[in-house]
Design an enzyme around this catalytic site. Structure first.
Site, short mmCIF file in Angstrom:
data_model
loop_
_atom_site.label_atom_id
_atom_site.label_comp_id
_atom_site.label_asym_id
_atom_site.label_seq_id
_atom_site.Cartn_x
_atom_site.Cartn_y
_atom_site.Cartn_z
N TYR A 1 25.70 -107.38 -57.81
CA TYR A 1 26.22 -106.94 -59.11
C TYR A 1 27.74 -107.14 -59.09
O TYR A 1 28.41 -106.63 -58.19
CB TYR A 1 25.93 -105.46 -59.35
CG TYR A 1 24.52 -105.00 -59.00
CD1 TYR A 1 23.42 -105.38 -59.78
CD2 TYR A 1 24.30 -104.17 -57.91
CE1 TYR A 1 22.14 -104.93 -59.46
CE2 TYR A 1 23.02 -103.71 -57.59
CZ TYR A 1 21.94 -104.09 -58.37
OH TYR A 1 20.69 -103.64 -58.05
N ARG A 2 28.27 -107.84 -60.08
CA ARG A 2 29.71 -108.12 -60.08
C ARG A 2 30.53 -106.83 -60.15
O ARG A 2 30.06 -105.82 -60.69
CB ARG A 2 30.05 -109.03 -61.25
CG ARG A 2 29.99 -108.29 -62.57
CD ARG A 2 30.52 -109.14 -63.70
NE ARG A 2 30.62 -108.37 -64.91
CZ ARG A 2 30.00 -108.69 -66.06
NH1 ARG A 2 29.24 -109.76 -66.13
NH2 ARG A 2 30.18 -107.94 -67.11
N TRP B 1 26.01 -102.41 -63.04
CA TRP B 1 24.57 -102.20 -62.89
C TRP B 1 23.93 -102.35 -64.27
O TRP B 1 23.98 -101.42 -65.09
CB TRP B 1 24.30 -100.78 -62.37
CG TRP B 1 24.52 -100.59 -60.90
CD1 TRP B 1 24.31 -101.51 -59.91
CD2 TRP B 1 24.95 -99.39 -60.24
NE1 TRP B 1 24.59 -100.95 -58.69
CE2 TRP B 1 24.98 -99.66 -58.86
CE3 TRP B 1 25.29 -98.11 -60.69
CZ2 TRP B 1 25.35 -98.69 -57.92
CZ3 TRP B 1 25.66 -97.17 -59.76
CH2 TRP B 1 25.69 -97.45 -58.39
N ASP C 1 30.50 -115.44 -68.34
CA ASP C 1 29.23 -115.14 -67.67
C ASP C 1 28.31 -116.36 -67.49
O ASP C 1 28.62 -117.46 -67.93
CB ASP C 1 28.52 -114.02 -68.44
CG ASP C 1 28.03 -112.93 -67.50
OD1 ASP C 1 27.45 -113.29 -66.47
OD2 ASP C 1 28.24 -111.74 -67.81
C1 FMN Z 1 26.31 -114.64 -59.07
C2 FMN Z 1 25.45 -113.54 -59.62
C3 FMN Z 1 26.00 -112.46 -60.26
C4 FMN Z 1 25.22 -111.43 -60.76
N1 FMN Z 1 25.81 -110.38 -61.39
C5 FMN Z 1 25.05 -109.36 -61.83
C6 FMN Z 1 25.66 -108.22 -62.42
O1 FMN Z 1 26.87 -108.16 -62.59
N2 FMN Z 1 24.85 -107.20 -62.82
C7 FMN Z 1 23.49 -107.22 -62.65
O2 FMN Z 1 22.82 -106.26 -63.00
N3 FMN Z 1 22.89 -108.31 -62.13
C8 FMN Z 1 23.64 -109.36 -61.68
N4 FMN Z 1 23.04 -110.45 -61.11
C9 FMN Z 1 21.57 -110.50 -61.02
C10 FMN Z 1 21.06 -109.60 -59.92
O3 FMN Z 1 21.66 -109.91 -58.69
C11 FMN Z 1 19.55 -109.72 -59.78
O4 FMN Z 1 18.95 -109.36 -60.99
C12 FMN Z 1 19.00 -108.87 -58.63
O5 FMN Z 1 17.61 -109.07 -58.54
C13 FMN Z 1 19.28 -107.42 -58.85
O6 FMN Z 1 18.79 -106.66 -57.77
P1 FMN Z 1 17.80 -105.44 -58.04
O7 FMN Z 1 16.53 -106.08 -58.52
O8 FMN Z 1 17.65 -104.80 -56.69
O9 FMN Z 1 18.43 -104.57 -59.05
C14 FMN Z 1 23.82 -111.49 -60.61
C15 FMN Z 1 23.25 -112.58 -59.96
C16 FMN Z 1 24.04 -113.61 -59.47
C17 FMN Z 1 23.38 -114.76 -58.78
#
Ligand code: FMN
Ligand code: MN
Length: 524
Positions: free
Chosen positions: A212-213, A226, A323
């Site tokens: 998550y950024r 989140w 984004d």
């Molecule tokens: C480079 C990159 C940045 C991301 N940034 C975010 C973010 O800021 N917030 C978010 O909720 N998901 C973000 N994601 C997507 C999550 O990493 C992805 O949905 C992941 O499965 C979340 O983990 P969780 O299922 O345990 O919540 C990003 C993915 C990538 C590849």
């Protein structure tokens, strides 16, 4: 042997001619983005321009041909890449080198996951998924090695690790010593873009790791992006329900061996440990070291670790941020991460990535996820032959699905299945085609889809959760989705007209023309 850490991967990339070192001073504010974009523009092969190749074998309506599908995978090959991985040795304003584009090609994703093709991982998953309860003694014995292999994936707790070579508490902890990017001109600030964010489910203590950024507000404060449907957000909500004025411990690891670093983006079910999945991918357990200041663990081989907490009664404006969509995510209210302790290796490497107009590095990471999880999807829905997520669909906007249609309404059943399958719930447009369409050839998909639909009859709209990043939805996180049933229509679906065959020259004529071709004085 799994990569020990990020630097072992960097070494391998260098050996394979996949890494460029930049010793000139470059500003992490915008300049690194522009360098990566220039390389990407030159190197990327737009998928839509791949040579046209219609899938052979038209199957008559209601009589699908067996043995389909496998050839479809050929289309997924040769996705090109975005130029080499880049190690910026002198980012302006920091003494920490910066690694970017480490995963920006299919080849580097294969190197990261130590395979020749992603299919190998899919095959390993299939092996486990196919495990059935053993019948006789022989079956039981045959399962033993597989079970032993399963056991070896579990993360291993260790006392300490290289991530603690330098420990800085309180005032000494300073995020601004790292070369954190400001990616795009209208971004609200600098953002950590490649973190592993660790939290525990406050109800059962189970770990979650997500990418998550994090917007940097000052030396010890960041945003915590989140998105509402993600597991980190769920942990936050559950803790808040217990004690709205409390706080939860959060740890962030930046840069580790590649499989572990990538595990944060995996769309796996809640309460399933991403670190176990990383162990599966690297075929060796991830070693986890305890945090200095809280009851969490982080990968011992991490380059940089941030320890701290998120208060449950605090939100702050986050964004804007250029984004994945190619547009800015607008400002929004998100939780805040307070850093209490920073630990890092001696001479750490700062791992990061840039998202923006597709394709970017995340396309290659997402593509790997698509290929690796396809067998799991097929397990649950065996009628699914293949799926494709074109780069321009930025993961959630478009999924093309080829199915083996067996009964009336089957395409719509598959749409509903996808909309209820983990993060595939976000899919804004689903196009379902018959199994004999090569879904990796987007020209073929457009052609055959448009020929196969009566729009009023074949388009279905539903309401549901939307990706937070979708700026066109009527409300944040909630909106409509569209499914297009582009399969051949059956009598059982009320289609009374005959369905025509696809035009193909017969082999005899082709052979006769091949024989006289040389005499015709034509090229080709
Ligand atoms: C480079 C990159 C940045 C991301 N940034 C975010 C973010 O800021 N917030 C978010 O909720 N998901 C973000 N994601 C997507 C999550 O990493 C992805 O949905 C992941 O499965 C979340 O983990 P969780 O299922 O345990 O919540 C990003 C993915 C990538 C590849
Ligand atoms: Mn998770």
């Amino acid at each position: 042997m799994a990569y020990r850490d990020l630097r072992a991967f960097v070494k391998r990339l260098e050996k394979e001619g996949e890494l460029a070192r930049i010793s000139t001073e470059v500003d992490p504010v915008l300049e690194i983005t522009e360098i990566v974009q220039r390389l990407g523009r030159e190197a990327a092969i737009p998928q839509g321009l791949k040579p046209y190749s219609s899938q052979a074998g038209h199957a008559g309506a209601e009589a699908p041909t067996p043995g389909f599908g496998e050839a479809n995978h050929a289309g997924a090959k040769g996705l090109g890449g975005l130029g080499p991985a880049l190690l910026f040795e002198k980012p302006k304003g920091s003494s920490v080198p910066l690694l970017i584009n480490a995963f920006g090609s299919e080849r580097r994703m294969n190197l990261a996951l130590e395979v020749d093709a992603l299919e190998e991982i899919a095959e390993r998953i299939r092996g486990f998924v196919d495990m059935q309860s053993p019948q006789g003694l022989l079956d039981k014995l045959k399962m033993l090695p597989k079970l032993a292999e399963l056991g070896s994936f579990f993360p291993k707790s260790v006392k300490s690790g290289p991530c603690k070579e330098v420990v800085k508490h309180g005032e000494q902890a300073d995020l601004l010593e790292f070369p954190i990017l400001k990616c795009w001109p209208e971004d609200g600030g600098r953002f950590i873009t490649f973190p592993l964010v660790f939290t525990k489910n406050p109800e059962n203590g189970k770990r979650n790791v997500g990418m998550y950024r994090m917007q940097v507000y000052d030396a010890r404060t960041t945003g915590m992006h989140w998105q509402t449907q993600k597991h980190g957000a769920e942990h936050f909500r559950r803790a808040r329900a217990k004690d709205a004025t409390g706080k939860i411990p959060v740890a962030v690891a930046i840069g580790s061996d590649p499989a572990t670093a990538l595990a944060g983006m995996l769309p796996i079910p809640p309460d399933l440990d991403e670190m176990m999945f990383a162990g599966f991918l690297r075929k060796e357990p991830v070693e986890m070291a305890p945090c200095e200041t809280c009851d969490l663990e982080v990968p011992a081989n991490a380059e940089i670790v941030l320890e701290g907490y998120v208060r449950l009664d605090e939100m702050r404006t986050e964004g804007p941020f250029g984004d994945h969509t190619g547009f800015y995510s607008l400002e929004g209210e998100f939780p805040v991460f307070h850093v209490e302790c920073v630990t890092h290796r001696k001479e750490p490497i700062y791992l990061t990535t840039i998202v923006g107009p597709p394709p970017q590095e995340d396309f290659y990471m997402g593509h790997a996820v698509e290929r690796v999880f396809l067998p799991v999807m097929k397990m649950q829905y065996p009628e699914i032959v293949d799926v494709a997520l074109p780069a321009e669909g930025i993961f959630h906007n478009l999924m093309i699905v080829a199915i083996r249609k067996s009964y009336p309404g089957h395409a719509r059943k598959v749409m509903n299945a996808i909309w209820s399958l983990g993060q595939a719930m976000f899919t804004k447009v689903i196009v379902v085609v018959d199994h004999d369409v090569n879904i990796h050839d987007y020209r073929e998909v457009v052609w055959k889809t448009l020929c196969a639909i009566d729009p009023e009859r074949d388009v279905q709209f539903v309401m549901g959760p939307m990706d937070t990043l979708d700026h066109a939805a009527r409300m944040q996180d909630y909106g409509s989705k569209m499914g297009i049933d582009a399969t051949r229509k059956w009598k059982g679906e009320g289609f009374a007209r005959p369905w025509p065959g696809e035009i193909k020259m017969d082999e005899g004529t082709k052979e006769r023309v091949r024989a006289i071709w040389g005499r015709l004085g034509l090229k080709g």
